[in-house]
Scaffold this motif. Structure first.
Motif: not given
Ligand SMILES: [Zn+2]
Ligand SMILES: [Zn+2]
Length: 311
Positions: A29, A32, A129, A137
């Motif tokens: 990850h 972003t 995730k 993240t």
């Protein structure tokens, strides 16, 4: 080429004996958006509800919503990179993540501090995730600082089992000497005993297993009761030795236990249900309240870490 990380990936639901989690290399990850942080995972708790979802027990209630996933939703790790708008945390700090990975922060639930009810929430461990991997993240708004002195492996289980127990105890409206019974002394129930004691309640632990009741006593339970499927006998036992409870919390996912818990409290009493199941017979004229509970808010998670012993 994105960096890779190792992850325990769930692509097909099945009993744990069939090893449904496969170690796989997936893309690491990356940050972003400006409020996001990259965390190197140090520990992740193994939650029983995660086991239910891996084995397909909760497929009919839409959990997990998609596959493949990286399960694990009691995550603790160190921040190794922060986005440009992160102000609450610094690189090197230890944080934890609950099952609530994010929510919209804009709806009625979010505005009332009940972001765990948000219709647009993302759940940790129900996408790629999750915690059974090396990195994750998270927005700075959904991470909680873990005290430096607390070991990650001790901190991790508090991020689901702990907050669930804490919130369930709060839901009983605890006060000094209130008679609170806890049905089911497992990963969550054993923590609820301790939180209820901190609130000054008179705590009764109920379990089928003598061994669990021994643990309950060590953790401060004032009374212990061996659960029996013979409801009449169980209620008689409670009545004779203790008297009916003011409130009960049900952690055991068995409808029969819920029914017994409802009958074991006084008229006007409160039953908190912290599990999946059906509510059997319910007699309105006894003015009992049945209350559901789900994890806890970010504020409650913060409170929990502030009061927990640091070790
Ligand atoms: Zn959990
Ligand atoms: Zn929302």
């Amino acid at each position: 080429m994105p960096e890779k990380m190792r992850a325990m990936v769930l692509s097909k639901l099945g009993p744990v004996e069939s090893n449904p989690l496969k170690i796989t290399e997936i893309d690491r990850h990356e940050i972003t958006y400006p409020k996001e942080m990259l965390v190197k995972i140090e520990a992740c708790g193994v939650c029983h509800s995660q086991l239910h979802s891996i084995e397909g027990d909760w497929e009919d209630i839409g959990i997990p919503p998609t596959l493949p996933t990286v399960p694990g939703h009691e995550v603790v790790g160190k921040i190794i990179e922060v986005g440009s708008d992160v102000t609450k945390f610094k690189v090197g700090e230890r944080v934890g993540i609950t099952p609530l990975l994010s929510s919209c922060l804009n709806c009625q639930y979010c505005n009332e501090g009940k972001e765990y009810l948000c219709e647009k929430m993302d759940v940790t461990g129900e996408s790629l995730k999750g915690g059974y991997t090396e990195y994750i993240t998270v927005s700075e708004d959904f991470a909680t600082k873990v005290p430096d002195a607390m070991k990650p492996e001790y901190a991790a289980p508090l991020f689901c089992a702990g907050i669930t127990a804490y919130k369930a105890v709060k839901a009983t409206e605890p006060k000094k000497n209130k008679k609170v019974a806890i049905f089911g002394i497992g990963g969550v129930g054993h923590m609820a005993i301790q939180f209820a004691k901190i609130e000054g309640c008179q705590v009764s632990a109920v379990s089928r297993k003598e061994k669990h009741l021994e643990v309950a006593k060590k953790l401060g339970a004032d009374n212990v009761f061996v659960y029996s499927s013979n409801q009449k006998q169980f209620l008689q036992d409670v009545n004779e030795k203790h008297g009916l409870f003011d409130a009960a919390i049900v952690f055991a996912p068995v409808d029969e236990v819920t029914d017994t818990a409802i009958k074991s409290i006084k008229k006007g009493g409160l039953v908190v249900i912290a599990t999946v199941g059906k509510i059997p017979n319910f007699l309105a004229f006894e003015e009992k309240t049945i209350r559901g509970t789900l994890i806890g808010s970010r504020k409650e998670t913060y409170e929990l870490y502030k009061m927990s012993p640091h070790r």
